[in-house]
Design a protein around this motif. Structure first.
Motif, mmCIF file in Angstrom:
data_model
loop_
_atom_site.group_PDB
_atom_site.id
_atom_site.type_symbol
_atom_site.label_atom_id
_atom_site.label_comp_id
_atom_site.label_asym_id
_atom_site.label_seq_id
_atom_site.Cartn_x
_atom_site.Cartn_y
_atom_site.Cartn_z
ATOM 1 N N GLY A 94 -22.829 -21.741 7.743
ATOM 2 C CA GLY A 94 -22.325 -20.843 8.772
ATOM 3 C C GLY A 94 -21.476 -21.577 9.786
ATOM 4 N N GLU A 95 -21.221 -20.878 10.898
ATOM 5 C CA GLU A 95 -20.346 -21.401 11.936
ATOM 6 C C GLU A 95 -20.882 -21.032 13.316
ATOM 7 O OE1 GLU A 95 -16.212 -20.735 9.378
ATOM 8 O OE2 GLU A 95 -16.610 -19.448 11.091
ATOM 9 N N ILE B 88 -24.853 -12.577 9.700
ATOM 10 C CA ILE B 88 -25.891 -12.355 10.699
ATOM 11 C C ILE B 88 -25.502 -13.183 11.920
ATOM 12 C CG2 ILE B 88 -28.337 -12.585 11.285
ATOM 13 C CD1 ILE B 88 -27.771 -10.585 9.008
ATOM 14 N N PHE B 89 -25.460 -12.549 13.087
ATOM 15 C CA PHE B 89 -25.075 -13.214 14.324
ATOM 16 C C PHE B 89 -26.322 -13.531 15.144
ATOM 17 C CE2 PHE B 89 -21.278 -11.264 12.917
ATOM 18 C CZ PHE B 89 -20.222 -11.971 13.468
ATOM 19 N N VAL B 90 -26.437 -14.783 15.550
ATOM 20 C CA VAL B 90 -27.497 -15.218 16.456
ATOM 21 C C VAL B 90 -26.782 -15.543 17.765
ATOM 22 C CG1 VAL B 90 -29.379 -16.846 16.803
ATOM 23 C CG2 VAL B 90 -28.784 -16.117 14.477
ATOM 24 N N TYR C 90 -30.034 -12.771 21.030
ATOM 25 C CA TYR C 90 -29.968 -11.604 20.156
ATOM 26 C C TYR C 90 -29.824 -12.014 18.704
ATOM 27 C CZ TYR C 90 -28.531 -9.353 24.538
ATOM 28 O OH TYR C 90 -28.466 -8.917 25.826
ATOM 29 N N VAL C 91 -30.266 -11.142 17.838
ATOM 30 C CA VAL C 91 -29.940 -11.195 16.423
ATOM 31 C C VAL C 91 -29.186 -9.914 16.146
ATOM 32 C CG1 VAL C 91 -30.853 -11.150 14.078
ATOM 33 C CG2 VAL C 91 -31.918 -12.607 15.792
ATOM 34 N N GLY C 92 -28.001 -10.029 15.507
ATOM 35 C CA GLY C 92 -27.197 -8.840 15.322
ATOM 36 C C GLY C 92 -26.268 -8.912 14.134
ATOM 37 N N LEU D 216 -24.464 -16.802 10.666
ATOM 38 C CA LEU D 216 -25.057 -17.160 9.380
ATOM 39 C C LEU D 216 -24.273 -16.431 8.298
ATOM 40 C CD1 LEU D 216 -28.780 -16.747 10.460
ATOM 41 C CD2 LEU D 216 -27.439 -18.855 10.402
ATOM 42 N N MET D 217 -23.627 -17.207 7.408
ATOM 43 C CA MET D 217 -22.678 -16.613 6.471
ATOM 44 C C MET D 217 -23.172 -16.522 5.043
ATOM 45 S SD MET D 217 -19.298 -18.370 8.004
ATOM 46 C CE MET D 217 -18.349 -17.466 9.221
#
Length: 159
Positions: free
Chosen positions: A150-151, A60-62, A74-76, A140-141
């Motif tokens: 995550g990273e 999940i990308f923030v 964004y959340v993507g 978020l991994m």
């Protein structure tokens, strides 16, 4: 000195839902509240679950990005296909990225921690690369041992 690595990444695209941050860029408390409210909303109204149906991995990308002089959040996900209701396709460039790893008790805590380390420490310490804008993301991994891990990925260029 903060712990980070420089990693070469291919270009990639994140499909996301976004919101404009209304707080002044110096108002960290206001920005954090807006981000938390948005994160809560996309979890509650099903937008995050909808993104997960087209994701090509579990990340999940923030994402934070300046678009047309607006501070966007964004959340993507990395996606093979689009969703008609998605807000934006966010293009991340091929090149070097500062990567900061971490873990925390919640997604929000991890995002704040990694952002603080990356922008408050790492970018102040590095001398051979610079962040010149463009999207950056907390990725978020997963979860392990009761913690979220995550990273933070920040695209950089050589000085």
């Amino acid at each position: 000195m903060a712990n980070y690595t420089l990693v070469e990444k291919d270009s990639f695209t994140v499909l996301g839902f976004g919101v404009e941050m209304k707080s002044d860029y110096t108002d960290q408390a206001g920005i954090n509240k807006e981000k938390a409210d948005f994160w809560h909303a996309v979890n509650q109204d099903g937008r995050l679950d909808k993104l997960k149906t087209v994701a090509k991995n579990d990340y999940i990308f923030v994402v934070n990005e300046a678009v047309n002089n607006k501070m966007m959040h964004y959340v993507g996900v990395m996606a093979e296909e689009s969703l008609p209701e998605a807000t934006r396709l966010i293009e991340f460039p091929k090149g070097e990225y500062i990567v900061v790893k971490g873990e925390a008790h919640t997604d929000e805590e991890l995002g704040n921690k990694l952002t603080g380390i990356a922008f408050g420490e790492v970018l102040m310490e590095v001398t051979n690369v610079s962040y010149v804008g463009g999207p950056n993301a907390v990725v978020l991994m997963g979860q392990q041992g009761g913690l979220v891990y995550g990273e933070m990925w920040i695209p950089v260029v050589r000085k």
